[in-house]
Motif scaffolding. Structure first.
Motif, PDB file in Angstrom:
ATOM      1  N   THR A 284     -68.776 -46.846   0.005  1.00  0.00           N
ATOM      2  CA  THR A 284     -68.153 -47.860   0.932  1.00  0.00           C
ATOM      3  C   THR A 284     -69.005 -48.574   1.581  1.00  0.00           C
ATOM      4  O   THR A 284     -68.874 -49.864   1.758  1.00  0.00           O
TER       5      THR A 284
ATOM      6  N   GLY B 297     -64.310 -45.486  -3.256  1.00  0.00           N
ATOM      7  CA  GLY B 297     -65.254 -45.729  -2.137  1.00  0.00           C
ATOM      8  C   GLY B 297     -65.605 -47.361  -2.107  1.00  0.00           C
ATOM      9  O   GLY B 297     -65.692 -47.993  -1.208  1.00  0.00           O
TER      10      GLY B 297
ATOM     11  N   VAL C 164     -68.131 -40.495  -0.347  1.00  0.00           N
ATOM     12  CA  VAL C 164     -67.324 -41.685  -0.356  1.00  0.00           C
ATOM     13  C   VAL C 164     -67.781 -42.728   0.633  1.00  0.00           C
ATOM     14  O   VAL C 164     -67.850 -43.975   0.162  1.00  0.00           O
ATOM     15  N   TRP C 165     -68.308 -42.270   1.703  1.00  0.00           N
ATOM     16  CA  TRP C 165     -68.761 -43.442   2.695  1.00  0.00           C
ATOM     17  C   TRP C 165     -70.067 -44.102   2.241  1.00  0.00           C
ATOM     18  O   TRP C 165     -70.121 -45.187   2.804  1.00  0.00           O
TER      19      TRP C 165
ATOM     20  N   PHE D 258     -62.909 -42.115   6.126  1.00  0.00           N
ATOM     21  CA  PHE D 258     -64.213 -42.063   6.061  1.00  0.00           C
ATOM     22  C   PHE D 258     -64.962 -40.967   7.084  1.00  0.00           C
ATOM     23  O   PHE D 258     -66.135 -40.650   6.841  1.00  0.00           O
TER      24      PHE D 258
END
Length: 536
Positions: A83, A142, A79-80, A61
């Protein structure tokens, strides 16, 4: 990473017989060597396991390590964001379920965490093979990664909270150093190999977390976990850490938002845009934080804010100086990472200590704080992605300063709770000056028992030399070989106050140095033994 001189350990055997709190196996004279052997294996398991967890988090990440084919600008940040959302939601769910069932200690919980994290890594990596489905597939990856990340974080929060404070100060820095080495090697590799290794890291982490020592390890201390926590009690616990969670969430909002502002727009040169800033920030963070530990001897939650706020302000200043300069962005990106690493480092050092001192269930503290971190990441990254295309240097400074001022205003209004730097569930010293026996003494570690020995010796000196309540507290730490800066941070008093009390103690006890003072209880014991032999 301990502050005890060698004389402390030589002092233990002669006084063990007089201290009822020392464990039987140690009192019988056979436990010290075996304790060191057993805990060496625990250090290895926890140090490597926690390092694998951190390395997976960073590689997945915090860089473009999982980008094999197509290059998508700010792909890691996208993606982070998801997540962070599922990291927050899962942390809250785990906290609520743990009020009835202690999930973090169950092996099946670790298996599910490893499966989610490993599977998410593969999904994120595969999403880059088709630009048409990238966005949908990477979001799914994610989300799954957020679930696995939260589960593993709770496992390691529970594991680290079972260590004494010296163990924590040794294990956490060691794990951070190992994680950097792993990350450095992975990012330098090419092809599917780094992805496969990254996918295996969560599995290895959980294997080490639940690995049984080959030798007979003594019973771990019981934490305030495993009992049913009612709704009202849970609310009171969360209220006690509400300001801490609020400030932590605001801090991570700043880090996530700034990461979008300063992230490199070209990802073709991984060394220049990711490996170099990450390496510099990590090395500088570790060196500076280890120096802080050596000087203060106690790391608490306030260090996260004292560390993060100045670096955030410096990052914003660098971007405002020349937002269009790629080199300036890389420098600001590096400074931002230094701030993030310092906050993470301080969190994983302070949170387990806080659990031990406050007797708060690990699931409550880590659930609340991890949820705040996840919310901050989600909102900061989401807002940054929504405005990044039309932002200019003026916008950067105006909005950044606004968010920074909001954080400072909140910190000013709620203040830094003194409990963050030192907390006890009950007074160590009762009103009449007698030492209050710790209710968890029999459940503590050998280090806790030795601390109880020094407290008992300080109580004996109080009676003999008429020491005050504060002088008795300081005397116990001096007998343990603690430095004066350590005593300052431990008791949250000024260094001048420590010097004044120490001079008074030495004057009353007729000694001239800490070494003489540490020998005083044993001289009194020896004198008492000789007097007993003289009596008919």
């Amino acid at each position: 990473m301990t502050d005890h001189p060698k004389g402390v350990w030589f002092a233990v055997p002669s006084a063990i017989r007089s201290c009822p709190g020392i464990r039987g196996e140690i009192a019988e004279g056979a436990g010290v060597h075996q304790y060191l052997i057993e805990h060496k294996e625990r250090y290895r398991n926890q140090g490597l396991g926690f390092a694998f967890f951190l390395a997976w988090n960073y590689f997945s990440f915090f860089s473009c390590g999982l980008v094999p084919v197509i290059h998508v600008i700010r792909s890691s940040e996208r993606v982070w964001m998801w997540t962070g959302l599922f990291f927050a939601v899962t942390s809250l769910v785990i906290m609520l379920i743990s009020t009835r069932i202690p999930l973090a200690g169950k092996r099946g919980f670790g298996v599910i965490a490893a499966i989610c994290s490993c599977g998410a890594t593969i999904v994120i990596w595969m999403s880059f093979y088709d630009a048409r489905t990238y966005q949908m597939v990477s979001v799914i990856g994610g989300m799954i990664a957020g679930v696995g990340l939260a589960m593993m974080a709770h496992v390691w929060g529970d594991r680290l909270s079972r260590n004494n404070e010296s163990d924590i100060e040794f294990s956490v820095p060691t794990s951070f150093i190992f994680s950097f080495i792993i990350y450095f090697v992975l990012l330098a590799l090419k092809g599917p190999v780094p992805m496969l290794v990254d996918a295996a890291l969560p599995v290895a982490s959980m294997l080490f977390a639940f690995r049984r020592p080959t030798c007979n390890l003594s019973e771990e201390p019981e934490l305030s976990e495993g009992r049913c926590i009612r709704g009202g009690e849970l609310i009171r616990m969360l209220a006690g850490i509400a300001t801490l969670c609020l400030l932590l969430g605001l801090l991570w909002f700043q880090f996530a938002y700034f990461r979008l502002l300063a992230t490199p727009e070209m990802v073709s040169d991984r060394f220049l845009h990711y490996l170099l800033p990450f390496s510099c920030s990590f090395l500088l963070s570790i060196i500076a934080l280890l120096f802080c530990i050596k000087l203060s001897r106690y790391v608490n939650f306030t260090l996260m804010f004292r560390w993060g706020l100045p670096l955030l302000l410096l990052s914003y200043a660098l971007l405002y100086y020349d937002y269009s300069d790629p080199l300036q962005k890389i420098v600001a990106y590096t400074v931002n990472f230094i701030g993030m690493f310092g906050v993470q480092f301080g969190f994983w050092l302070a949170a387990p200590k806080f659990v031990r001192r406050s007797h708060l269930p690990p699931s409550v503290l880590f659930g609340g704080m991890l949820a705040a971190e996840g919310v901050g990441i989600f909102i900061g990254t989401g807002y940054g992605l929504s405005i990044i295309d039309g932002i200019s240097a003026t916008n950067v400074m105006n909005e950044s300063l606004l968010f920074f001022v909001i954080l400072l205003l909140v910190a000013m209004m709620v203040g830094f709770n003194p409990c963050w730097s030192f907390f006890r569930a009950s007074e160590r010293w009762s009103v009449d000056g007698e030492m209050a026996v710790s209710k968890n003494l029999d459940e503590g570690s050998v280090s806790d028992d030795i601390n109880a020995l020094f407290e008992q010796q300080a109580e004996d000196l109080r009676r003999s030399f008429n020491l005050s309540k504060r002088e008795t507290e300081i005397a116990a730490l001096l007998l343990a070989g603690r430095s004066r800066p350590y005593i300052r941070d431990e008791l949250t008093i000024s260094l001048n106050t420590v010097h004044a009390h120490t001079r008074n103690i030495y004057t009353k006890c007729d000694v001239h140095s800490q070494r003489e003072f540490m020998d005083l209880p044993h001289e009194k014991e020896k004198q008492q033994t000789e007097d007993d032999l003289v009596l008919p």
